[in-house]
Design a protein around this motif. Structure first.
Motif, PDB file in Angstrom:
ATOM      1  N   GLN A 121       0.845  -1.199   0.000  1.00 45.41           N
ATOM      2  CA  GLN A 121       0.000   0.000   0.000  1.00 45.41           C
ATOM      3  C   GLN A 121       0.868   1.231   0.000  1.00 45.41           C
ATOM      4  O   GLN A 121       1.853   1.305   0.740  1.00 45.41           O
ATOM      5  N   LEU A 122       0.515   2.187  -0.825  1.00 50.54           N
ATOM      6  CA  LEU A 122       1.195   3.476  -0.894  1.00 50.54           C
ATOM      7  C   LEU A 122       0.142   4.547  -0.664  1.00 50.54           C
ATOM      8  O   LEU A 122      -0.840   4.623  -1.413  1.00 50.54           O
ATOM      9  N   VAL A 123       0.336   5.355   0.373  1.00 50.27           N
ATOM     10  CA  VAL A 123      -0.660   6.355   0.742  1.00 50.27           C
ATOM     11  C   VAL A 123      -0.022   7.736   0.729  1.00 50.27           C
ATOM     12  O   VAL A 123       0.847   8.041   1.556  1.00 50.27           O
ATOM     13  N   GLU A 124      -0.496   8.569  -0.202  1.00 52.02           N
ATOM     14  CA  GLU A 124       0.026   9.925  -0.335  1.00 52.02           C
ATOM     15  C   GLU A 124      -0.741  10.904   0.547  1.00 52.02           C
ATOM     16  O   GLU A 124      -1.913  10.693   0.848  1.00 52.02           O
ATOM     17  N   SER A 125      -0.053  11.986   0.905  1.00 56.02           N
ATOM     18  CA  SER A 125      -0.678  13.078   1.648  1.00 56.02           C
ATOM     19  C   SER A 125       0.102  14.349   1.381  1.00 56.02           C
ATOM     20  O   SER A 125       1.199  14.310   0.801  1.00 56.02           O
ATOM     21  N   GLY A 126      -0.489  15.473   1.771  1.00 59.70           N
ATOM     22  CA  GLY A 126       0.212  16.739   1.670  1.00 59.70           C
ATOM     23  C   GLY A 126      -0.220  17.642   0.537  1.00 59.70           C
ATOM     24  O   GLY A 126       0.258  18.768   0.423  1.00 59.70           O
ATOM     25  N   GLY A 127      -1.099  17.142  -0.312  1.00 59.92           N
ATOM     26  CA  GLY A 127      -1.578  17.995  -1.389  1.00 59.92           C
ATOM     27  C   GLY A 127      -2.462  19.104  -0.874  1.00 59.92           C
ATOM     28  O   GLY A 127      -2.839  19.135   0.299  1.00 59.92           O
ATOM     29  N   GLY A 128      -2.796  20.043  -1.763  1.00 64.88           N
ATOM     30  CA  GLY A 128      -3.658  21.152  -1.376  1.00 64.88           C
ATOM     31  C   GLY A 128      -3.603  22.264  -2.379  1.00 64.88           C
ATOM     32  O   GLY A 128      -3.105  22.099  -3.500  1.00 64.88           O
ATOM     33  N   LEU A 129      -4.106  23.412  -1.957  1.00 65.98           N
ATOM     34  CA  LEU A 129      -4.145  24.606  -2.802  1.00 65.98           C
ATOM     35  C   LEU A 129      -3.014  25.549  -2.385  1.00 65.98           C
ATOM     36  O   LEU A 129      -2.857  25.846  -1.201  1.00 65.98           O
ATOM     37  N   CYS A 184       4.553  10.138   1.091  1.00 66.85           N
ATOM     38  CA  CYS A 184       3.968   8.862   0.688  1.00 66.85           C
ATOM     39  C   CYS A 184       4.486   7.793   1.651  1.00 66.85           C
ATOM     40  O   CYS A 184       5.692   7.540   1.697  1.00 66.85           O
ATOM     41  N   LYS A 185       3.568   7.215   2.392  1.00 66.16           N
ATOM     42  CA  LYS A 185       3.941   6.171   3.338  1.00 66.16           C
ATOM     43  C   LYS A 185       3.649   4.821   2.724  1.00 66.16           C
ATOM     44  O   LYS A 185       2.533   4.586   2.232  1.00 66.16           O
ATOM     45  N   ALA A 186       4.631   3.958   2.770  1.00 67.33           N
ATOM     46  CA  ALA A 186       4.518   2.642   2.156  1.00 67.33           C
ATOM     47  C   ALA A 186       4.421   1.545   3.211  1.00 67.33           C
ATOM     48  O   ALA A 186       4.959   1.667   4.307  1.00 67.33           O
ATOM     49  N   SER A 187       3.736   0.477   2.848  1.00 64.58           N
ATOM     50  CA  SER A 187       3.649  -0.698   3.705  1.00 64.58           C
ATOM     51  C   SER A 187       3.500  -1.925   2.830  1.00 64.58           C
ATOM     52  O   SER A 187       3.155  -1.823   1.647  1.00 64.58           O
ATOM     53  N   GLY A 188       3.783  -3.075   3.411  1.00 62.80           N
ATOM     54  CA  GLY A 188       3.552  -4.329   2.714  1.00 62.80           C
ATOM     55  C   GLY A 188       4.787  -5.076   2.279  1.00 62.80           C
ATOM     56  O   GLY A 188       4.716  -6.287   2.034  1.00 62.80           O
TER      57      GLY A 188
END
Length: 122
Positions: free
Chosen positions: A3-11, A22-26
């Motif tokens: 799983q790759l979960v991105e964050s931090g986007g915005g305007l 991007c936090k990775a697991s698995g």
């Protein structure tokens, strides 16, 4: 299951900065190269940046060279994309990706994240 979960986007205003994560697991994060791609509406997904498993090698698209910096923290299973001096044309959904080598992650990654939206106002 990877799983790759991105964050931090915005305007952000043109000229501003954002940092994506991007936090990775698995699977063992430190064994794999990581990359960032982006896709704007009506356009194909394009390569942005990549980093080797150790962080010692990086690569960038010409359009972001000198403005964006990719980095990773293997202890946190996380890859980052620091984006400075943003332009309106940088607006897109940004996806992280993972593969075994720097070349592979830049072209045909094994796994993709769902993406995070970056909007740049002029």
């Amino acid at each position: 299951q990877v799983q790759l979960v991105e964050s931090g986007g915005g305007l952000v205003q043109a000229g501003g900065s954002l940092r994506l994560s991007c936090k990775a697991s698995g699977r063992t994060f430190s064994s794999y190269a990581m990359g960032w791609f982006r896709q704007a509406p009506g356009k194909e997904r394009e390569f942005v940046a990549a980093i080797s498993w150790s962080g010692s090698s990086t690569g960038y698209a010409d359009s972001v060279e000198g403005r964006f910096t990719i980095s990773r923290d293997n202890a946190k299973n996380t890859v980052y994309l620091q984006m400075n001096t943003l332009h309106p044309e940088d607006a897109a959904v940004y996806h992280c990706a993972q593969a075994g080598t720097l070349v592979r992650v830049s072209t045909t990654p094994d796994y993709w994240g769902q993406g995070t939206q970056v909007t740049v106002s002029s």
